[in-house]
Design an enzyme around this catalytic site. Structure first.
Site, PDB file in Angstrom:
ATOM      1  N   GLU A  50      79.936 107.371 -18.031  1.00  0.00           N
ATOM      2  CA  GLU A  50      79.598 106.066 -18.602  1.00  0.00           C
ATOM      3  C   GLU A  50      78.100 105.771 -18.552  1.00  0.00           C
ATOM      4  OE1 GLU A  50      83.917 105.771 -17.271  1.00  0.00           O
ATOM      5  OE2 GLU A  50      82.056 106.528 -16.374  1.00  0.00           O
ATOM      6  N   PHE A 112      94.366  97.307  -9.417  1.00  0.00           N
ATOM      7  CA  PHE A 112      93.873  98.668  -9.633  1.00  0.00           C
ATOM      8  C   PHE A 112      92.717  98.658 -10.625  1.00  0.00           C
ATOM      9  CE2 PHE A 112      94.170 102.732 -12.048  1.00  0.00           C
ATOM     10  CZ  PHE A 112      93.757 103.575 -11.018  1.00  0.00           C
ATOM     11  N   GLN A 113      91.615  99.275 -10.232  1.00  0.00           N
ATOM     12  CA  GLN A 113      90.391  99.374 -11.030  1.00  0.00           C
ATOM     13  C   GLN A 113      89.828  98.004 -11.405  1.00  0.00           C
ATOM     14  OE1 GLN A 113      91.080 102.241 -14.272  1.00  0.00           O
ATOM     15  NE2 GLN A 113      90.360 103.879 -12.933  1.00  0.00           N
ATOM     16  N   LYS A 162      92.735  93.208 -20.253  1.00  0.00           N
ATOM     17  CA  LYS A 162      93.623  94.021 -21.084  1.00  0.00           C
ATOM     18  C   LYS A 162      94.631  93.176 -21.858  1.00  0.00           C
ATOM     19  CE  LYS A 162      96.488  98.172 -21.092  1.00  0.00           C
ATOM     20  NZ  LYS A 162      96.984  99.338 -20.333  1.00  0.00           N
ATOM     21  N   MET A 480      56.902 114.065  -8.800  1.00  0.00           N
ATOM     22  CA  MET A 480      56.145 112.870  -8.441  1.00  0.00           C
ATOM     23  C   MET A 480      56.328 112.529  -6.973  1.00  0.00           C
ATOM     24  SD  MET A 480      53.924 110.922  -9.795  1.00  0.00           S
ATOM     25  CE  MET A 480      54.107 110.845 -11.574  1.00  0.00           C
TER      26      MET A 480
END
Length: 577
Positions: A50, A112-113, A162, A480
């Site tokens: 993602e 969940f999630q 959802k 760096m």
């Protein structure tokens, strides 16, 4: 027309003119993915992480000026996207991120999630929404695009539970033609009285400097800026984010300023008496120590965001408005004004700047052994300078070498993470640029540490036949970090050496791409010509560069523009005042 919530999401994107959505499916957004499956207009690009979805949409937005769009699921899908959201926020990039959420009845129950996406993203978005009814989806998406693209651009998150996208619930659909938000009304025109004050100060200047940033690029104001610079004859310096907004080949361009800016740009900033700041936010990497910043200057600041005015540096004449509009009015006032810049004093100022320029602060010495990273960038320029070329970068020494040694003549050709400094940005950003401009040549300059953060996107490039050119300046270190450890930690290279590196040539080939390894200076130009000649293949160039090379000039933290470290072969590593 009656549609489900999921169908409304997709139809709204189509009606908004969206070409591509970068994303990754999951349970909370499966209704939306099913709606995507049933239509041909909005094309979904499946990434492998993602974070890459947000960077790809970001790269697309930076190169095109359009809003980038992302679709991810709830929980880890949303949290994986946060780095890319914050990257876009820091650089004011327009983006709409659609995140799935657990069903509304279980929000707050640690389902969940489930994560509090609105709460998590609040510090790094321009705005965010939680949509609780299907009836609100179309209006919310319209508002999201308006907020993301107007005023000072930025990312907007739309969190969609959802059940709001349930395909069994259908409602009438009509996409709004306009949007009105009582609490949000970005300023377009600058105050004419303030513009006249600014012009009076500009025409009194003896040692003027025009200092511009990414706001000129975002505001599509390069034409007006170029006219201002050429009509006044003033020197111009540009930040990392603004490169290309004024042609780098023009003699009035005195180089990038700031921590790794040119000697002439930084010295001019230190000695200027009138600073004209346009679409810049006085970032700490640009200003150095605030107490030493432009100590003798009156400062004019043009910016679309009133919150940026006098935020870090107190200014004398603030002008809030769209950069292009303000510059257009400023040019008109300048033309009508009976006074003109003092040619004699401006000539003396240019003579002083040219004396600094003769130091040739970017000079380096390329021998016959190790490839210098500066040479690797210059050789790439020689091969690509006449093509329709876009360059993305990751973050580190390679980024600074690219900014210093690749001269950009046009805006939106240099795509990099400035404010957040996000390693892993370059490859997915290049994917977004290539999707936007399939016939252009798109390259990503990167380091062996940065490229491994999103290297799985080589699979995405294979799936969608993206013929990127990856230019890896491989010095075996987090370059760096190593440089700072050399300068400020007595050479204690704590965990900056990158051990157990893969064979990048073979790794690229395992993904179905072309791999190259180059370790001799004499082979580099030929390898570039071969790689960039493969118009339909991704080519991964593993270029072994001198591991001891540092980025110069350099202003260390807490120092002023006049306190630069120059390359040892120029200055014997002394500070020049």
């Amino acid at each position: 027309m009656e549609l489900s919530g999921a169908e409304i999401v997709v139809r709204a994107l189509k009606d908004e003119g969206v070409e591509y959505v970068w994303g990754y499916p999951g349970g909370a957004v499966l209704h939306i993915y099913d709606a995507l499956f049933s239509q041909p207009d909005v094309r979904h690009i499946l990434v492998r992480h993602e974070q890459a979805a947000t960077h790809a949409a970001d790269g697309y937005a930076r190169a095109t000026g359009k809003v980038g769009v992302v679709l991810v699921t709830s929980g880890p899908g949303a949290t994986n996207a946060v780095t890319g959201i914050a990257t876009a926020y820091m650089d004011s990039i327009p983006m709409v991120v659609l995140t799935g959420q657990v069903p509304t009845p279980v929000i707050g129950s640690d389902a969940f999630q489930e994560v509090d996406t609105v709460g998590i993203t609040r510090p790094c978005v321009k705005h965010n929404f939680l949509v609780k009814r299907a009836e609100d989806i179309a209006d919310t998406i319209k508002k999201a695009f308006f907020i993301a693209a107007s005023g000072r651009p930025g990312p907007v998150v739309v969190d969609i539970p959802k059940d709001v996208t349930d395909p069994s619930v259908r409602i009438p659909y009509q996409y709004p033609g306009t949007v009105e938000m009582r609490s949000y009304s970005p300023v377009e025109k600058g105050h004419l009285g303030q513009i006249r004050k600014a012009v009076d100060i500009i025409l009194e200047a003896e040692r003027p400097v025009i200092y511009t940033g990414g706001g000129v690029v975002l505001g599509e104001a390069s034409g007006q800026l170029t006219e201002l610079v050429r009509s006044t004859g003033f020197p111009i310096t540009i930040t990392l984010m603004g490169l290309g907004s004024f042609p780098a080949s023009d003699p009035q361009f005195i180089g990038m300023l700031g921590m790794h800016g040119t000697y002439e740009a930084n010295m001019a900033m230190h000695e200027t008496d009138v600073l004209i700041a346009i679409g810049a936010r006085f970032d700490d990497r640009v200003t150095g120590k605030i107490a030493h910043f432009c100590p003798n200057a009156r400062i004019i600041h043009i910016d679309v965001d009133p919150a940026s005015i006098s935020k870090t540096v107190r200014v004398d004449v603030p002008i809030v408005g769209q950069v292009g509009s303000v510059l257009k009015d400023m040019l008109r006032v300048l033309k009508e004004h009976p006074r003109k810049p003092d040619a004699g004093k401006l000539k003396a100022w240019w003579e002083r700047i040219e004396s600094w320029r003769r130091l040739d602060c970017l000079n380096y010495q390329q021998g016959s052994d190790a490839i210098k990273p500066q040479y690797a960038v210059e050789a790439m320029y020689q091969v690509t300078k006449d093509s329709d070329f876009y360059l993305t970068s990751d973050v580190g020494q390679h980024q600074m070498f690219a900014a210093q040694f690749y001269p950009f003549e046009k805006p939106r050709r240099w795509i990099n993470s400035g404010g957040l400094g996000t390693m892993g940005f370059g490859l997915p950003a290049a994917m977004g640029v290539q999707q936007a401009f399939p016939d252009a040549t798109v390259a990503c300059v990167t380091g062996e540490a940065s490229i491994q953060m999103c290297i799985q996107e080589l699979a995405t490039c294979r799936q969608y036949d993206l013929p990127l050119k990856i230019v890896l300046l491989n010095n075996g270190y987090m370059g760096m970090v190593r440089q700072w450890q050399e300068f400020f930690y007595d050479g204690r290279y704590s965990h900056s050496y990158v051990d157990a590196l893969p064979d990048f040539k073979m790794l690229a080939e395992s993904f179905g791409h072309v791999g190259m390894r180059i370790d001799k200076p004499g082979d580099l130009e030929g390898a570039y010509r071969e790689a960039f000649g493969m118009k339909d293949r991704l080519v991964f160039m593993d270029i072994i560069v001198d591991p001891s090379e540092n980025v110069y000039p350099m202003i260390e933290a807490g120092k002023g523009h006049h306190e630069m470290h120059l390359s040892p072969h120029l200055s014997s590593d002394r500070e020049l005042a």
